[in-house]
Motif scaffolding. Structure first.
Motif, mmCIF file in Angstrom:
data_model
loop_
_atom_site.group_PDB
_atom_site.id
_atom_site.type_symbol
_atom_site.label_atom_id
_atom_site.label_comp_id
_atom_site.label_asym_id
_atom_site.label_seq_id
_atom_site.Cartn_x
_atom_site.Cartn_y
_atom_site.Cartn_z
ATOM 1 N N PHE A 255 0.852 -1.183 0.000
ATOM 2 C CA PHE A 255 0.000 0.000 0.000
ATOM 3 C C PHE A 255 0.889 1.234 0.000
ATOM 4 C CE2 PHE A 255 0.793 -0.831 4.463
ATOM 5 C CZ PHE A 255 0.927 0.421 5.036
ATOM 6 N N ASN A 256 0.276 2.383 -0.295
ATOM 7 C CA ASN A 256 1.006 3.639 -0.405
ATOM 8 C C ASN A 256 0.721 4.500 0.818
ATOM 9 O OD1 ASN A 256 2.549 5.724 -1.410
ATOM 10 N ND2 ASN A 256 0.863 6.612 -2.591
ATOM 11 N N ALA A 257 1.770 4.981 1.477
ATOM 12 C CA ALA A 257 1.620 5.861 2.638
ATOM 13 C C ALA A 257 1.346 7.279 2.148
ATOM 14 C CB ALA A 257 2.868 5.808 3.512
ATOM 15 N N ALA A 258 0.095 7.524 1.745
ATOM 16 C CA ALA A 258 -0.255 8.788 1.100
ATOM 17 C C ALA A 258 -0.526 9.918 2.090
ATOM 18 C CB ALA A 258 -1.483 8.592 0.211
ATOM 19 N N GLU A 259 -0.673 9.596 3.354
ATOM 20 C CA GLU A 259 -0.976 10.621 4.361
ATOM 21 C C GLU A 259 0.062 10.570 5.466
ATOM 22 O OE1 GLU A 259 -3.415 12.777 4.201
ATOM 23 O OE2 GLU A 259 -4.404 11.991 2.409
ATOM 24 N N ALA A 260 0.317 11.737 6.031
ATOM 25 C CA ALA A 260 1.190 11.786 7.203
ATOM 26 C C ALA A 260 0.400 11.359 8.435
ATOM 27 C CB ALA A 260 1.753 13.184 7.388
ATOM 28 N N GLY A 261 1.056 10.686 9.364
ATOM 29 C CA GLY A 261 0.397 10.265 10.588
ATOM 30 C C GLY A 261 0.804 8.863 10.986
ATOM 31 N N THR A 262 -0.027 8.249 11.866
ATOM 32 C CA THR A 262 0.274 6.930 12.423
ATOM 33 C C THR A 262 -0.402 5.835 11.613
ATOM 34 O OG1 THR A 262 0.473 7.870 14.642
ATOM 35 C CG2 THR A 262 0.144 5.494 14.496
ATOM 36 N N TYR A 263 0.352 4.764 11.342
ATOM 37 C CA TYR A 263 -0.150 3.602 10.623
ATOM 38 C C TYR A 263 -0.011 2.376 11.527
ATOM 39 C CZ TYR A 263 -0.084 6.295 6.254
ATOM 40 O OH TYR A 263 -0.322 7.221 5.263
ATOM 41 N N VAL A 264 -1.067 1.547 11.562
ATOM 42 C CA VAL A 264 -1.044 0.311 12.342
ATOM 43 C C VAL A 264 -1.394 -0.844 11.409
ATOM 44 C CG1 VAL A 264 -1.967 -0.960 14.311
ATOM 45 C CG2 VAL A 264 -1.758 1.522 14.432
ATOM 46 N N VAL A 265 -0.459 -1.790 11.263
ATOM 47 C CA VAL A 265 -0.653 -2.968 10.419
ATOM 48 C C VAL A 265 -0.936 -4.149 11.342
ATOM 49 C CG1 VAL A 265 0.348 -4.444 8.641
ATOM 50 C CG2 VAL A 265 0.947 -2.014 8.735
ATOM 51 N N SER A 266 -2.059 -4.889 11.104
ATOM 52 C CA SER A 266 -2.483 -5.940 12.028
ATOM 53 C C SER A 266 -2.803 -7.224 11.284
ATOM 54 C CB SER A 266 -3.723 -5.498 12.822
ATOM 55 O OG SER A 266 -3.463 -4.307 13.527
ATOM 56 N N TYR A 267 -2.417 -8.339 11.939
ATOM 57 C CA TYR A 267 -2.863 -9.668 11.511
ATOM 58 C C TYR A 267 -3.137 -10.468 12.778
ATOM 59 C CZ TYR A 267 -2.859 -14.466 9.867
ATOM 60 O OH TYR A 267 -3.215 -15.775 9.619
ATOM 61 N N GLU A 268 -4.412 -10.852 12.961
ATOM 62 C CA GLU A 268 -4.850 -11.539 14.174
ATOM 63 C C GLU A 268 -4.424 -10.718 15.393
ATOM 64 O OE1 GLU A 268 -3.401 -15.549 13.870
ATOM 65 O OE2 GLU A 268 -4.961 -16.134 12.452
ATOM 66 N N ASP A 269 -3.558 -11.254 16.262
ATOM 67 C CA ASP A 269 -3.156 -10.505 17.461
ATOM 68 C C ASP A 269 -1.775 -9.868 17.321
ATOM 69 O OD1 ASP A 269 -1.810 -12.873 17.381
ATOM 70 O OD2 ASP A 269 -1.935 -13.285 19.528
ATOM 71 N N ILE A 270 -1.273 -9.799 16.060
ATOM 72 C CA ILE A 270 0.033 -9.192 15.813
ATOM 73 C C ILE A 270 -0.178 -7.790 15.266
ATOM 74 C CG2 ILE A 270 2.245 -9.441 14.637
ATOM 75 C CD1 ILE A 270 1.632 -12.397 14.323
ATOM 76 N N ASN A 271 0.504 -6.795 15.832
ATOM 77 C CA ASN A 271 0.370 -5.416 15.395
ATOM 78 C C ASN A 271 1.759 -4.807 15.170
ATOM 79 O OD1 ASN A 271 -2.596 -5.105 15.755
ATOM 80 N ND2 ASN A 271 -2.082 -5.489 17.892
ATOM 81 N N TYR A 272 1.828 -3.954 14.138
ATOM 82 C CA TYR A 272 3.062 -3.215 13.866
ATOM 83 C C TYR A 272 2.667 -1.765 13.620
ATOM 84 C CZ TYR A 272 7.499 -1.738 11.815
ATOM 85 O OH TYR A 272 8.668 -1.087 11.555
ATOM 86 N N THR A 273 3.281 -0.833 14.355
ATOM 87 C CA THR A 273 2.931 0.587 14.268
ATOM 88 C C THR A 273 4.141 1.389 13.795
ATOM 89 O OG1 THR A 273 1.387 0.297 16.114
ATOM 90 C CG2 THR A 273 2.043 2.552 15.556
ATOM 91 N N PHE A 274 3.894 2.322 12.857
ATOM 92 C CA PHE A 274 4.949 3.239 12.438
ATOM 93 C C PHE A 274 4.334 4.599 12.115
ATOM 94 C CE2 PHE A 274 3.445 1.188 8.614
ATOM 95 C CZ PHE A 274 3.424 2.188 7.651
ATOM 96 N N PHE A 275 5.178 5.623 11.964
ATOM 97 C CA PHE A 275 4.718 7.001 11.805
ATOM 98 C C PHE A 275 5.352 7.615 10.563
ATOM 99 C CE2 PHE A 275 4.929 11.600 12.634
ATOM 100 C CZ PHE A 275 3.594 11.863 12.902
ATOM 101 N N ILE A 276 4.519 8.278 9.756
ATOM 102 C CA ILE A 276 4.969 8.996 8.565
ATOM 103 C C ILE A 276 4.903 10.493 8.861
ATOM 104 C CG2 ILE A 276 4.499 9.504 6.139
ATOM 105 C CD1 ILE A 276 5.572 6.737 6.572
ATOM 106 N N GLN A 277 6.031 11.217 8.657
ATOM 107 C CA GLN A 277 6.069 12.645 8.923
ATOM 108 C C GLN A 277 5.590 13.439 7.720
ATOM 109 O OE1 GLN A 277 9.972 13.692 10.200
ATOM 110 N NE2 GLN A 277 9.736 12.772 12.236
#
Length: 345
Positions: A255-277
């Motif tokens: 996917f394309n990080a088209a907006e600035a802000g926080t992104y959370v990627v999830s699968y079942e109980d696994i989460n990954y968070t990162f931030f785009i400035q």
């Protein structure tokens, strides 16, 4: 059927070792209670029932063990007695025409050793009495118990034994009556230990790669060990809303990080968070203008200096030209005068 089987086993045990149990029944103060029904119970089974003879006696052949003896006679409340027979036994029991209390009797099954078993009696939330094998011989070594002298009312009986699940029983006790209550205690289930050869199933791994810049392409890889997980749904929470992605045969989604802000990627109980400035933008175009002005100022000064040099050079050239012209005129006049003098001579 159970009674017949037990009687058969009892008969077989009698052949090995048995004792004579002789019970004499009297009416207070000392009247022979002829015809009183005498019943012998063992392990919750009614083994024998006899009527007291002309001497008020009923006799039985029983092996060693614990027994309840129940006395019943018309016009009298039921009497319960707990006996332990280890040898030939003769005992006298009395019938009273009135009993102002009640109780319970029975047997606890489950534990093999009753030395640490206890019975707690509650009336509402109040502890009335606590019995134990060590303090009161209740229950006895065979798990038999007989609790009496309880005023009429509702009671809660709690049976506890180490290594066994606690058991609670509620009983309504009436004056002059004794309730039979047999209890089976279940063993506590031990905590399950992991099997030595068993291996825990591998957990999925979620990897997210991105240069963390706006408009960058984000790659999500889902796998177990080295094996990709295709066809799995990935949820991406973005500043603009949620995305639902499905992994490819290689276990990847993009996917394309088209907006600035926080992104959370999830699968079942696994989460990954990162931030785009957000992109950095100059607030006003002053710095370039100032820089251009600063850079153009030396050019103007250089031009002025060049023009001044040209003017000075021109002025110098003109003065040289005038000086040479004057010199030529002077020399010509001098030469002319000299020629004129020679002519006069």
């Amino acid at each position: 059927m159970v009674r017949l089987a037990f009687v058969f086993l009892l008969a077989m045990s009698v052949l090995v070792q048995s004792h004579n149990l002789s019970i004499k029944v009297l009416l207070l103060p000392d009247t022979i209670a002829v015809g009183t029904n005498v019943t012998v119970l063992h392990d919750g089974v009614e083994l024998f029932t006899k009527k007291a003879d002309k001497n008020g006696i009923a006799s039985f052949e029983v092996p060693s063990g614990s027994y309840f003896v129940i006395l019943k006679r018309g016009g009298y409340p039921t009497h319960v007695n707990l006996l332990n027979v280890e040898k030939d036994t003769e005992i006298t029991l009395f019938l009273r025409n009135q009993i102002s209390y009640g109780g319970i009797y029975g047997q606890i099954r489950g534990p093999q050793n009753f030395s640490n078993v206890s019975i707690s009696v509650y009336s509402g939330q109040k502890l009335v009495k606590k019995f134990s094998s060590k303090a009161d011989n209740t229950p006895n070594k065979d798990g038999y118990f007989f609790i009496q002298y309880l005023p009429e009312g509702e009671y809660r009986f709690v049976f506890d034994a180490p290594g066994f699940v606690s058991k609670e029983e509620e009983q309504q006790i009436f004056e002059g009556q004794f309730n039979e209550l047999n209890v089976f205690l279940e063993k506590e289930k031990p905590a399950e230990e992991p099997k030595a050869n068993a291996t825990a199933p591998a957990k999925p791994t979620l990897v997210v790669s991105s240069d963390m810049q706006k408009y960058s392409k984000v790659t999500v890889t889902l796998s177990v060990g080295n094996a990709p997980l295709p066809g799995k749904q990935i949820i991406v929470k973005t500043p603009a809303g949620n995305l639902e992605l499905t992994t490819s045969d290689k276990g990847q989604a993009f996917f394309n990080a088209a907006e600035a802000g926080t992104y959370v990627v999830s699968y079942e109980d696994i989460n990954y968070t990162f931030f785009i400035q957000e992109d950095e933008k100059p607030s006003i175009a002053q710095p370039p203008a100032v820089q251009e002005q600063a850079s153009s100022q030396p050019k103007a000064e250089a031009a002025e200096e060049s023009q001044a040099s040209i003017a000075i050079f021109g002025l110098a050239a003109g003065m040289i030209f005038i000086f040479m012209a004057i010199t030529v005129v002077v020399l010509w006049q001098v030469l002319k005068k000299g020629k004129h003098k020679r002519h006069k001579r």
